[in-house]
Design a protein around this motif. Structure first.
Motif, mmCIF file in Angstrom:
data_model
loop_
_atom_site.group_PDB
_atom_site.id
_atom_site.type_symbol
_atom_site.label_atom_id
_atom_site.label_comp_id
_atom_site.label_asym_id
_atom_site.label_seq_id
_atom_site.Cartn_x
_atom_site.Cartn_y
_atom_site.Cartn_z
ATOM 1 N N TYR A 169 38.000 -22.322 1.875
ATOM 2 C CA TYR A 169 37.075 -23.388 1.463
ATOM 3 C C TYR A 169 37.775 -24.533 0.729
ATOM 4 O O TYR A 169 37.117 -25.401 0.160
ATOM 5 C CB TYR A 169 35.960 -22.797 0.603
ATOM 6 C CG TYR A 169 35.060 -21.870 1.404
ATOM 7 C CD1 TYR A 169 34.201 -22.385 2.363
ATOM 8 C CD2 TYR A 169 35.106 -20.491 1.215
ATOM 9 C CE1 TYR A 169 33.388 -21.544 3.118
ATOM 10 C CE2 TYR A 169 34.297 -19.648 1.972
ATOM 11 C CZ TYR A 169 33.443 -20.179 2.913
ATOM 12 O OH TYR A 169 32.645 -19.348 3.660
ATOM 13 N N SER A 171 39.321 -24.718 -2.017
ATOM 14 C CA SER A 171 38.920 -24.757 -3.418
ATOM 15 C C SER A 171 40.056 -24.227 -4.279
ATOM 16 O O SER A 171 41.117 -23.850 -3.773
ATOM 17 C CB SER A 171 37.645 -23.925 -3.630
ATOM 18 O OG SER A 171 37.785 -22.616 -3.084
ATOM 19 N N GLU A 181 30.271 -20.195 -10.985
ATOM 20 C CA GLU A 181 29.671 -21.073 -9.977
ATOM 21 C C GLU A 181 28.622 -20.317 -9.153
ATOM 22 O O GLU A 181 27.555 -20.844 -8.845
ATOM 23 C CB GLU A 181 30.757 -21.635 -9.069
ATOM 24 C CG GLU A 181 30.320 -22.786 -8.186
ATOM 25 C CD GLU A 181 29.992 -24.056 -8.957
ATOM 26 O OE1 GLU A 181 29.100 -24.803 -8.514
ATOM 27 O OE2 GLU A 181 30.627 -24.293 -10.006
ATOM 28 N N ASP A 186 26.200 -24.635 -7.914
ATOM 29 C CA ASP A 186 25.638 -25.010 -6.616
ATOM 30 C C ASP A 186 25.501 -23.755 -5.752
ATOM 31 O O ASP A 186 26.456 -22.985 -5.580
ATOM 32 C CB ASP A 186 26.596 -26.008 -5.936
ATOM 33 C CG ASP A 186 25.992 -26.644 -4.690
ATOM 34 O OD1 ASP A 186 25.220 -25.959 -3.988
ATOM 35 O OD2 ASP A 186 26.307 -27.814 -4.422
ATOM 36 N N ILE A 187 24.303 -23.561 -5.200
ATOM 37 C CA ILE A 187 24.024 -22.334 -4.448
ATOM 38 C C ILE A 187 24.933 -22.173 -3.223
ATOM 39 O O ILE A 187 25.104 -21.074 -2.707
ATOM 40 C CB ILE A 187 22.534 -22.280 -4.024
ATOM 41 C CG1 ILE A 187 22.162 -20.848 -3.605
ATOM 42 C CG2 ILE A 187 22.253 -23.285 -2.904
ATOM 43 C CD1 ILE A 187 20.673 -20.663 -3.382
ATOM 44 N N LYS A 188 25.552 -23.275 -2.783
ATOM 45 C CA LYS A 188 26.417 -23.158 -1.603
ATOM 46 C C LYS A 188 27.573 -22.203 -1.865
ATOM 47 O O LYS A 188 28.058 -21.545 -0.932
ATOM 48 C CB LYS A 188 26.937 -24.532 -1.186
ATOM 49 C CG LYS A 188 28.014 -25.124 -2.087
ATOM 50 C CD LYS A 188 28.505 -26.472 -1.568
ATOM 51 C CE LYS A 188 29.625 -27.026 -2.441
ATOM 52 N NZ LYS A 188 30.084 -28.356 -1.964
ATOM 53 N N TRP A 189 28.031 -22.095 -3.131
ATOM 54 C CA TRP A 189 29.147 -21.212 -3.422
ATOM 55 C C TRP A 189 28.729 -19.747 -3.389
ATOM 56 O O TRP A 189 29.506 -18.882 -3.002
ATOM 57 C CB TRP A 189 29.775 -21.584 -4.760
ATOM 58 C CG TRP A 189 30.439 -22.920 -4.691
ATOM 59 C CD1 TRP A 189 30.008 -24.087 -5.259
ATOM 60 C CD2 TRP A 189 31.617 -23.240 -3.945
ATOM 61 N NE1 TRP A 189 30.858 -25.115 -4.923
ATOM 62 C CE2 TRP A 189 31.850 -24.623 -4.133
ATOM 63 C CE3 TRP A 189 32.500 -22.498 -3.158
ATOM 64 C CZ2 TRP A 189 32.939 -25.271 -3.542
ATOM 65 C CZ3 TRP A 189 33.587 -23.151 -2.575
ATOM 66 C CH2 TRP A 189 33.791 -24.513 -2.765
ATOM 67 N N ARG A 190 27.500 -19.464 -3.799
ATOM 68 C CA ARG A 190 26.985 -18.106 -3.652
ATOM 69 C C ARG A 190 26.922 -17.734 -2.159
ATOM 70 O O ARG A 190 27.349 -16.663 -1.748
ATOM 71 C CB ARG A 190 25.600 -17.979 -4.277
ATOM 72 C CG ARG A 190 24.947 -16.603 -4.060
ATOM 73 C CD ARG A 190 23.517 -16.595 -4.578
ATOM 74 N NE ARG A 190 23.468 -16.600 -6.022
ATOM 75 C CZ ARG A 190 23.411 -15.498 -6.774
ATOM 76 N NH1 ARG A 190 23.384 -14.301 -6.185
ATOM 77 N NH2 ARG A 190 23.369 -15.571 -8.073
ATOM 78 N N LYS A 191 26.373 -18.653 -1.355
ATOM 79 C CA LYS A 191 26.266 -18.405 0.087
ATOM 80 C C LYS A 191 27.643 -18.234 0.715
ATOM 81 O O LYS A 191 27.854 -17.347 1.554
ATOM 82 C CB LYS A 191 25.518 -19.555 0.761
ATOM 83 C CG LYS A 191 24.036 -19.638 0.404
ATOM 84 C CD LYS A 191 23.371 -20.820 1.092
ATOM 85 C CE LYS A 191 21.887 -20.877 0.801
ATOM 86 N NZ LYS A 191 21.246 -22.059 1.438
ATOM 87 N N ARG A 192 28.582 -19.065 0.300
ATOM 88 C CA ARG A 192 29.933 -18.975 0.858
ATOM 89 C C ARG A 192 30.610 -17.670 0.473
ATOM 90 O O ARG A 192 31.311 -17.061 1.289
ATOM 91 C CB ARG A 192 30.770 -20.170 0.396
ATOM 92 C CG ARG A 192 30.399 -21.465 1.090
ATOM 93 C CD ARG A 192 31.175 -22.646 0.523
ATOM 94 N NE ARG A 192 30.916 -23.856 1.310
ATOM 95 C CZ ARG A 192 31.436 -25.050 1.033
ATOM 96 N NH1 ARG A 192 32.244 -25.187 -0.019
ATOM 97 N NH2 ARG A 192 31.158 -26.088 1.797
ATOM 98 N N ASN A 193 30.407 -17.242 -0.767
ATOM 99 C CA ASN A 193 31.033 -15.992 -1.188
ATOM 100 C C ASN A 193 30.442 -14.798 -0.450
ATOM 101 O O ASN A 193 31.179 -13.901 -0.017
ATOM 102 C CB ASN A 193 30.872 -15.800 -2.701
ATOM 103 C CG ASN A 193 31.519 -14.521 -3.173
ATOM 104 O OD1 ASN A 193 30.859 -13.528 -3.444
ATOM 105 N ND2 ASN A 193 32.845 -14.526 -3.244
ATOM 106 N N GLU A 195 29.128 -14.822 2.520
ATOM 107 C CA GLU A 195 29.642 -14.901 3.886
ATOM 108 C C GLU A 195 31.103 -14.441 3.943
ATOM 109 O O GLU A 195 31.519 -13.758 4.889
ATOM 110 C CB GLU A 195 29.522 -16.326 4.417
ATOM 111 C CG GLU A 195 30.096 -16.525 5.819
ATOM 112 C CD GLU A 195 29.494 -15.579 6.853
ATOM 113 O OE1 GLU A 195 30.210 -15.187 7.791
ATOM 114 O OE2 GLU A 195 28.302 -15.211 6.720
#
Length: 232
Positions: A169, A171, A181, A186-193, A195
């Motif tokens: 990512y 990062s 995080e 940002d919820i995108k980091w929860r979703k990315r983790n 996944e």
């Protein structure tokens, strides 16, 4: 309906013979016996010796019209109580095995990171040995999951996983920063983790399936776990 009897491979010859006789004396009582791999993480020579015995047991049942399947008793690891088993194939002084780390930095001493190179090499070698029995079905036990690997609630946050996550990512998170995080950013980091974790365990099961079918192409695969949850 298929009638399956779960039967470990560490039974005596006398027990196996009497068990088989009981089945044959009661037609329709058993379609398949479900053998099991060794519990723990012993050295490969220990697995090999055990597989030789399982192969003889499997052949005895097959010759009498009983199908044979196999349970892989542990992959990632069930938890701390595995310390009472033989784990010398992965746990020894100087071992490079990659242990699972939780969001709080706690390490599971008897559960391992599914992305770990050394851990994967061990598991694939082990499963390749058991696949040689050519079971009708190989069941993967319920330690093949992302969560509930005491003392790790949700894995894996080891240094290797954090590095891989950052590479994917683009990062630069530390473990602490990524957890913050995930929890409050940002919820995108929860979703990315999530996944990322799912992708890691999917990759491992794909490798397991590949090695099984390389040795035993007709073996089906099963998963002994029903409560996946949204995380897994």
């Amino acid at each position: 309906m298929e009638l399956i009897h779960r039967l470990g491979g560490d039974c005596s010859d006398e027990y196996i013979d009497s068990y088989l006789k009981l089945i044959l004396n009661n037609p329709g009582s058993c379609d398949t016996v479900w053998l099991a791999s060794l519990y723990g993480f012993p050295q490969m020579q220990t697995h090999r010796k055990y597989v030789d015995r399982l192969g003889k047991i499997a052949e005895k049942f097959r010759q009498n019209g009983i199908n044979v399947s196999l349970q892989i008793s542990n992959t990632i690891g069930h938890g701390e109580y595995m310390s009472c088993m033989d784990c010398s194939g992965l746990i020894y002084e100087g071992s490079p095995v990659e242990k699972m780390v939780g969001a709080n930095g706690k390490k599971a001493e008897y559960c391992f990171c599914w992305n770990g190179k050394y851990f994967r090499e061990y598991i694939l070698k082990m499963i390749e040995l058991y696949a040689a029995i050519k079971p009708d079905c190989i069941w993967i036990d319920d330690d093949f999951r992302l969560n509930n690997h005491y003392p790790v609630d949700f894995g894996c946050f080891c240094e290797n996983c954090i590095q891989k996550f950052n590479e994917i990512y683009k990062s630069s998170f530390s473990r602490e920063a990524l957890v913050e995080e995930i929890l409050h950013g940002d919820i995108k980091w929860r979703k990315r983790n999530i996944e990322f974790q799912r992708s890691g365990i999917k990759s491992l099961i794909s490798d397991i399936a590949r090695i099984i079918h390389t040795v035993s192409p007709d073996t089906e695969m099963g998963y002994q776990y029903c409560a996946n949850g949204s995380y897994s």
